[in-house]
Design an enzyme around this catalytic site. Structure first.
Site, PDB file in Angstrom:
ATOM      1  N   LYS A  13       0.832  -1.211   0.000  1.00 49.10           N
ATOM      2  CA  LYS A  13       0.000   0.000   0.000  1.00 49.10           C
ATOM      3  C   LYS A  13       0.868   1.263   0.000  1.00 49.10           C
ATOM      4  O   LYS A  13       0.587   2.205  -0.732  1.00 49.10           O
ATOM      5  CB  LYS A  13      -0.941   0.030   1.220  1.00 49.10           C
ATOM      6  CG  LYS A  13      -1.980  -1.077   1.240  1.00 49.10           C
ATOM      7  CD  LYS A  13      -3.001  -0.878   2.360  1.00 49.10           C
ATOM      8  CE  LYS A  13      -2.399  -0.935   3.755  1.00 49.10           C
ATOM      9  NZ  LYS A  13      -1.825  -2.248   4.117  1.00 49.10           N
ATOM     10  N   ARG A  89      -9.228   0.794   9.243  1.00 51.40           N
ATOM     11  CA  ARG A  89      -8.753  -0.554   9.581  1.00 51.40           C
ATOM     12  C   ARG A  89      -9.753  -1.315  10.439  1.00 51.40           C
ATOM     13  O   ARG A  89      -9.487  -2.464  10.795  1.00 51.40           O
ATOM     14  CB  ARG A  89      -7.457  -0.425  10.363  1.00 51.40           C
ATOM     15  CG  ARG A  89      -6.200  -0.845   9.610  1.00 51.40           C
ATOM     16  CD  ARG A  89      -5.045  -0.667  10.567  1.00 51.40           C
ATOM     17  NE  ARG A  89      -3.822  -1.282  10.181  1.00 51.40           N
ATOM     18  CZ  ARG A  89      -2.863  -0.710   9.454  1.00 51.40           C
ATOM     19  NH1 ARG A  89      -3.026   0.498   8.973  1.00 51.40           N
ATOM     20  NH2 ARG A  89      -1.742  -1.356   9.221  1.00 51.40           N
ATOM     21  N   ARG A 128      11.414  -6.178   4.584  1.00 49.91           N
ATOM     22  CA  ARG A 128      11.341  -4.770   4.978  1.00 49.91           C
ATOM     23  C   ARG A 128      11.913  -4.580   6.379  1.00 49.91           C
ATOM     24  O   ARG A 128      12.596  -3.604   6.652  1.00 49.91           O
ATOM     25  CB  ARG A 128       9.871  -4.307   4.934  1.00 49.91           C
ATOM     26  CG  ARG A 128       9.677  -2.840   5.284  1.00 49.91           C
ATOM     27  CD  ARG A 128       8.258  -2.378   5.054  1.00 49.91           C
ATOM     28  NE  ARG A 128       7.311  -3.058   5.931  1.00 49.91           N
ATOM     29  CZ  ARG A 128       5.981  -2.945   5.835  1.00 49.91           C
ATOM     30  NH1 ARG A 128       5.451  -2.195   4.891  1.00 49.91           N
ATOM     31  NH2 ARG A 128       5.184  -3.587   6.655  1.00 49.91           N
ATOM     32  N   ARG A 134      12.118  -1.675  10.883  1.00 51.97           N
ATOM     33  CA  ARG A 134      10.790  -1.479  11.503  1.00 51.97           C
ATOM     34  C   ARG A 134      10.574  -2.558  12.549  1.00 51.97           C
ATOM     35  O   ARG A 134      10.589  -3.753  12.229  1.00 51.97           O
ATOM     36  CB  ARG A 134       9.703  -1.575  10.414  1.00 51.97           C
ATOM     37  CG  ARG A 134       8.952  -0.281  10.217  1.00 51.97           C
ATOM     38  CD  ARG A 134       7.910  -0.441   9.155  1.00 51.97           C
ATOM     39  NE  ARG A 134       6.640  -0.916   9.713  1.00 51.97           N
ATOM     40  CZ  ARG A 134       5.492  -0.801   9.080  1.00 51.97           C
ATOM     41  NH1 ARG A 134       5.436  -0.243   7.893  1.00 51.97           N
ATOM     42  NH2 ARG A 134       4.382  -1.245   9.638  1.00 51.97           N
ATOM     43  N   ARG A 145      -0.003  -9.249  13.365  1.00 52.81           N
ATOM     44  CA  ARG A 145      -0.634  -8.220  12.523  1.00 52.81           C
ATOM     45  C   ARG A 145      -1.555  -8.860  11.483  1.00 52.81           C
ATOM     46  O   ARG A 145      -2.604  -8.304  11.150  1.00 52.81           O
ATOM     47  CB  ARG A 145       0.429  -7.352  11.855  1.00 52.81           C
ATOM     48  CG  ARG A 145       1.023  -6.352  12.853  1.00 52.81           C
ATOM     49  CD  ARG A 145       2.378  -5.824  12.423  1.00 52.81           C
ATOM     50  NE  ARG A 145       2.321  -5.077  11.197  1.00 52.81           N
ATOM     51  CZ  ARG A 145       3.339  -4.976  10.337  1.00 52.81           C
ATOM     52  NH1 ARG A 145       4.468  -5.623  10.578  1.00 52.81           N
ATOM     53  NH2 ARG A 145       3.212  -4.258   9.257  1.00 52.81           N
TER      54      ARG A 145
HETATM   55  P1  AMP Z   1       1.056   0.537   8.764  1.00 55.79           P
HETATM   56  O1  AMP Z   1       2.273   1.374   8.517  1.00 55.79           O
HETATM   57  O2  AMP Z   1      -0.146   1.007   8.006  1.00 55.79           O
HETATM   58  O3  AMP Z   1       1.310  -0.943   8.581  1.00 55.79           O
HETATM   59  O4  AMP Z   1       0.679   0.748  10.322  1.00 55.79           O
HETATM   60  C1  AMP Z   1       1.587   0.372  11.332  1.00 55.79           C
HETATM   61  C2  AMP Z   1       0.863   0.274  12.661  1.00 55.79           C
HETATM   62  O5  AMP Z   1       0.281   1.536  13.000  1.00 55.79           O
HETATM   63  C3  AMP Z   1      -0.289  -0.715  12.718  1.00 55.79           C
HETATM   64  O6  AMP Z   1       0.136  -2.045  12.963  1.00 55.79           O
HETATM   65  C4  AMP Z   1      -1.103  -0.152  13.890  1.00 55.79           C
HETATM   66  O7  AMP Z   1      -0.502  -0.437  15.127  1.00 55.79           O
HETATM   67  C5  AMP Z   1      -0.967   1.350  13.668  1.00 55.79           C
HETATM   68  N1  AMP Z   1      -2.034   1.878  12.784  1.00 55.79           N
HETATM   69  C6  AMP Z   1      -1.885   2.391  11.537  1.00 55.79           C
HETATM   70  N2  AMP Z   1      -3.065   2.760  11.014  1.00 55.79           N
HETATM   71  C7  AMP Z   1      -3.995   2.436  11.958  1.00 55.79           C
HETATM   72  C8  AMP Z   1      -5.420   2.535  12.003  1.00 55.79           C
HETATM   73  N3  AMP Z   1      -6.122   3.016  10.974  1.00 55.79           N
HETATM   74  N4  AMP Z   1      -6.045   2.104  13.133  1.00 55.79           N
HETATM   75  C9  AMP Z   1      -5.360   1.615  14.178  1.00 55.79           C
HETATM   76  N5  AMP Z   1      -4.028   1.478  14.192  1.00 55.79           N
HETATM   77  C10 AMP Z   1      -3.336   1.892  13.092  1.00 55.79           C
END
Ligand code: AMP
Length: 187
Positions: A13, A89, A128, A134, A145
């Site tokens: 994404k 999400r 990654r 990360r 996740r």
């Molecule tokens: P991402 O970079 O989109 O994979 O997000 C990394 C982490 O940020 C996720 O595993 C969640 O802990 C948190 N996070 C990101 N977006 C959301 C969301 N819309 N709702 C809740 N937690 C989020």
């Protein structure tokens, strides 16, 4: 035009969002990037979000919805289209977003889901994790996740197939191939 990029963790994404942002001149809103920046900066949001992000859980809906509302209000004022990456999400977030679209008179929202087999997602996230450091890209956290995605985020797809329309794109191939597919889908 406004775009929501939907899909499991590790599907690409973020990479696709950057290509689409440049092509359509949209404001790329990555809630994950915003949270990581807040954690790095030690802001109140970062302190609140840290344990959820690092363990691979979800930050509480109220926190994240408030954050997205502020950004969308700014974009609306500036007359700029947005590209949401990593939000919504949960179904509660998707419902709050519908309300926000109504309140801000936001129309022309297109939703694209990118998909790839789970083994491919795990391979990409492990890579990654090695390349970027990360902390949530370690094997146990990746599995968690994916569970969180299947339980809490996958229902958002059903929500959109009922309330709007959601187009699905194959996430395998080069980033340019996937980007072409997305552009053809929303054209
Ligand atoms: P991402 O970079 O989109 O994979 O997000 C990394 C982490 O940020 C996720 O595993 C969640 O802990 C948190 N996070 C990101 N977006 C959301 C969301 N819309 N709702 C809740 N937690 C989020």
């Amino acid at each position: 035009m406004n775009l929501i990029l939907f899909g499991p963790p590790g599907v690409g994404k973020g990479t696709q969002a950057e290509l689409l942002r440049d092509f359509y001149h949209l404001h790329h809103i990555s809630t994950g990037d915003m949270l990581r920046a807040a954690i790095k900066g030690g802001t109140p949001l970062g302190l609140e979000a840290q344990k959820f992000v690092e363990s691979g859980g979800l930050v509480p809906d109220t926190v994240i919805i408030g954050l997205v509302r502020e950004v969308l209000e700014e974009d609306k004022k500036a007359g700029k289209g947005f590209l949401l990456d990593g939000f919504p999400r949960t179904v509660a977030q998707a419902e709050a977003l519908e309300k926000l679209f109504q309140d801000l008179h936001i129309e022309d929202v297109r939703i694209v889901m990118i998909e790839a087999p789970e083994e491919e997602l795990i391979t990409r996230m492990l890579k990654r994790g090695q390349d970027s450091g990360r902390v949530d890209d370690s094997e146990a956290t990746i599995r968690h996740r994916l569970d969180v995605y299947n339980e809490q985020t996958a229902p958002v797809r059903t929500f959109y197939s009922t309330h709007r329309s959601i187009k699905t794109v194959n996430g395998l191939g080069t980033k340019e191939e996937v980007s072409d597919r997305i552009r053809k889908t929303i054209a």
